[in-house]
Design a protein around this motif. Sequence first.
Motif: not given
Lengths: 708, 261, 159
Positions: B79-86
């Motif tokens: 996968a190219d990038r990530a978003i974490l909702v934290s």
Amino acid sequence: MIPTREITWNVDLIGRVALYALLALPAGFLAFGLARRARMWRLGQPDDRFDRLPSRLWGALVQGILHARIVRRRNLYGGVMHALVFWGFVILFIGTVIVMVEHDVAVPLFGLSFYRGNFYLGFKLAMNLAGLMLIAGVLMAFARRLMLQPATFESSADDLVVLAFLLVLSVQGFILQALRLAVERDPWAPWSFVSYPMSLALQSLPERWLRGLHLVNWWSHTLTTTVFLAYVAYSKMIHPFTGLASVVFRRLRPPGRLDPIENLEEANRLGIAGLEDFTWAQLLQVDACMHCGRCLEYCPTFRTGKPLRPRDLILEVAGYVADRGGIFSGELGQGMNAARFRWGAGAERELIGGVVSTEEIWDCTTCGACMEQCPVYIEHVPLIVGMRRNLVLERSEFPGELTAVFTNLERLGSPYQFRPAQRADWTRKLEHPVPEMAEVVASGEDVDYLLWVGCLGSFDGRNQRTTIALARILQAAGIRFAILGREETCTGDPARRVGNEYLAQLLAQQAVETLNACQVRKIVTTCPHCFNAIRNEFPQLGGHYEVVHHSQLISTLLAEGRIRLQSGSAVAQGKVTYHDPCYLGRYNRVFDEPRAALSALPGIQLAEMPRNRSRSFCCGGGGGRMFMEETRGQRINQARVREALETGAEVLAAACPFCMTMFEDGIRGAGAEGSLQVLDIAELVAGALVTPRDDSRAAAGAGLEPPA
Amino acid sequence: MKICVCVKHVPDPNLPVQVDPDTRRLVRDPVHCILDPADEYGVETALRLVMGHGGEVVVVSMGPPAAEDALRRAMAMGADRAILVSDEALAGSDVLATARALAAVIRPEQPDLVICATESTDAYTGLLPGALAALLDLPQLTFARAVTIEGNTVTVQRATETGYQLIQAALPALITVTASVGEPRYPSFKGLMAAKRKPLDTRGVAVLGVEPHEVGERGARERVIEVREVRQVKQGKRIVDDGNGDSVEEILAFLRSIQVV
Amino acid sequence: MTTLTTLWRHITEFGWLAIVLGIATIVAGELVGWGGARLVAAALVSAGGLALGISYGIREPGRRRVRGWLARYGRALVWLLAALITLPAALALGAAAIGSVVLVSHGSIDAMPLAGLAVAAGMLTAMTAVAFVALRATRAALSKDGARQVGVDTWERRS
């Protein structure tokens, strides 16, 4: 009259000049051939092989001059043949040097002459003998190539041309001598016991003819020598140089240890995928291969018809190197060398996939039979693991069965899908509890041994029985031991052997940390793979322990009388054959202790399989093969089971959980359930063990007090 | 093409589950948490689609900071990038709240496709994809055993008890995948190293534009009333081979009855 | 150091020079009858050969010309060499037969010369057979199709 002869007899001025002028050709070609190869070796990665020079040179002497690895009981024909050719050739070469020293150094510079008298007579005798040896060896070689044709053989034009050269050269030598003797009629001619009768057959011819024939043959011999020595650079006859170099720079580190990738996270290139990824020693080794096929003799993949044949793999790589500027040792007839072009032709081919197939790379069981046999110490297994490393670490291309193995190792610390908490479940089947190391350390106590159970010994039902048997033996002997229980994790061996160096290093690191935290010093294990990793690979990570295989410990306990055996065994009687596990025997040279333990068993005769000890035939389970499907060729485990059956044994004694599993499977596959069972050494010994309970009963029967 | 894959950091399903008796929540020891194996299929599907059509794979997750591990693993797979909702405020969120938070990060990405697993391997509600599709106003194609994209149309083979249905929708769409879409790849070491340097964007509630009372414990409309241990029942039947071959038929009949063969 | 570097840079020239000097030395030495020249000549010629071999060996390979030349004349060269190498020996071994016939015609043949004849005959047979086999294999190896063909044959025999 003092026996001697005129050197360069009957040779005219032009011939004498040519003799010296032509020296430039063989010297030049040889230097060219070696320089061109060395140029490729220098492209390789660094590898320190200049340590312990005395033992390197001593080894070269023992291997090179005394043929320790060449003449072997199981390959006498080939060994004797090579010894005849080698010694014939070497003696004749020394003879030539002696003549040269007399002619060019001693006489002109010091006015001394030693090429006369008894020395001369002995010299004649030795030279004739050497010539005969050379001819005999060459004829044996021809017979082997053209008539006997062992399955491990493949002949190319180069092989036949080299042999033809050697034969013609020695025949020419005898002819020259016979012609000279026919003219000169030396009174001591009979010392040349081969040429002399020929000279008698010739001497009735006119001297003019004889002198003419001699001169023509002298020129022909000089030409042959020059052409042959020049040809050597392109031929496998370069092996006196490359082979010797390969022996000198052989591996002196433990053979069971794979070199780690240092600073893995910073490494630019992972494993072997191209010319620049080999070490210089590996590039030297592929050039040193002379296609003899000894690596195939005990090779499990070759013997079961799989694509991987260690010799062909080396030749493929040698061809790859040659295509990039080197010289293939056997250029003439390289096309005949089917091995080199099995997967296609052309210099533009990729190493993995184009030159070496992935099937070959994944077939290997890393059993080391090829390395054990190779007369020039080629290391096939590190080469194969190097390519596996590239496939796994860089491309993530590997047999699908390994995905689950990797994931389990990562998350659960074992190749199987078992929870760490289940590691000590087997102890519930014991009458006496086994303490866990953490408890032992917490209570400040001490143990004699840590029992490293291993993943198979912990989780696999069949191998749990081995573990339980060993625990019973240790308890009976009064050995204080503990286990790590849920703290135990894989040593990293399976990951490392299939090329997942990253995972292997993580696992080994974790295991070393656990062991060091428990201040473990002595370890006993039933698994030769764990044994090898702990013994040879953990020291790289700061884990230094004294580790023994359970067969070693059991044989010591038996020898010391710390365990006693009943007159009859509860589990087995009659003929037992023992299978040497590769990682115990070949890699760690433990051959005698398991046999000693078996021989101590009552009512049991040890029957050896034809392939035993260092020539043992792999069970097919090493190198991660146990976790992969065996789809190509016949089944290795079944081949070994059939060999065990042929000994007439009812029990196949194992000393490795991998072998155990492979043979349980192989016995079913071969339909031998009724006639052969596989039992671990520990099970066999435990089955005949005199337990304290037996002791007290026996003592009571004899009216004696039970021992305190 | 841009594909968003929703992933979750879950306790390793191979290890015993522990529930905190006070909070009645799952004990999530970060050391023993992994990328949900069910989500690996979603990541794999996205990677294969992108390999064929080009584009970008963005993995999205909601969870504590340790959930970064799951996202890194997905990025190690490719996968190219990530978003974490934290955000602390998100603790105790129920399905709807989670869907709101995820929708808030996915919406501005304007993906062509959103991929979810059929259900998570810890809570097994299977409700999130539906909620997410509704919030994003996307058609939902569930239980995919194969996914193809042609032009602007996504086609899935929707697994049913007796076979499969072919379902098509215009992009953008949301799909849920089953374990039949294809074995997830094992990340190469190269991938693992590269994943350390790939962009990972951590967002709190403030930047999402979600009202704090809509999420977390306060926004949750589901309540865990009670947690009980279920007694394991061993099912199955022992069929003994009597040598006349009936046993094979018996086993086959059983396998047919549960539609395995 | 600088001398060595200079030497290394001109290794090809020095190689040729050593060979020419060596040949001149041996010619002169043999004409004058000075035996010491032989050692000097042997050393110079060998050193020259080594130097040339190394200097060409470590260079970028440019074998294509040699390859092309070999492909064109290789077979002729092989036949020429084979003849030069084996015919004189065959002639001498044949002469042993003639010599034996002469002996017989003189009525003075006994066991020893007969043994010699047998040795010669054995050597002739072995040499002829071996040369034949090697030549056949070489011919196959040098013809592109033949090489592949033979390779495939041995391959199939094994599998």
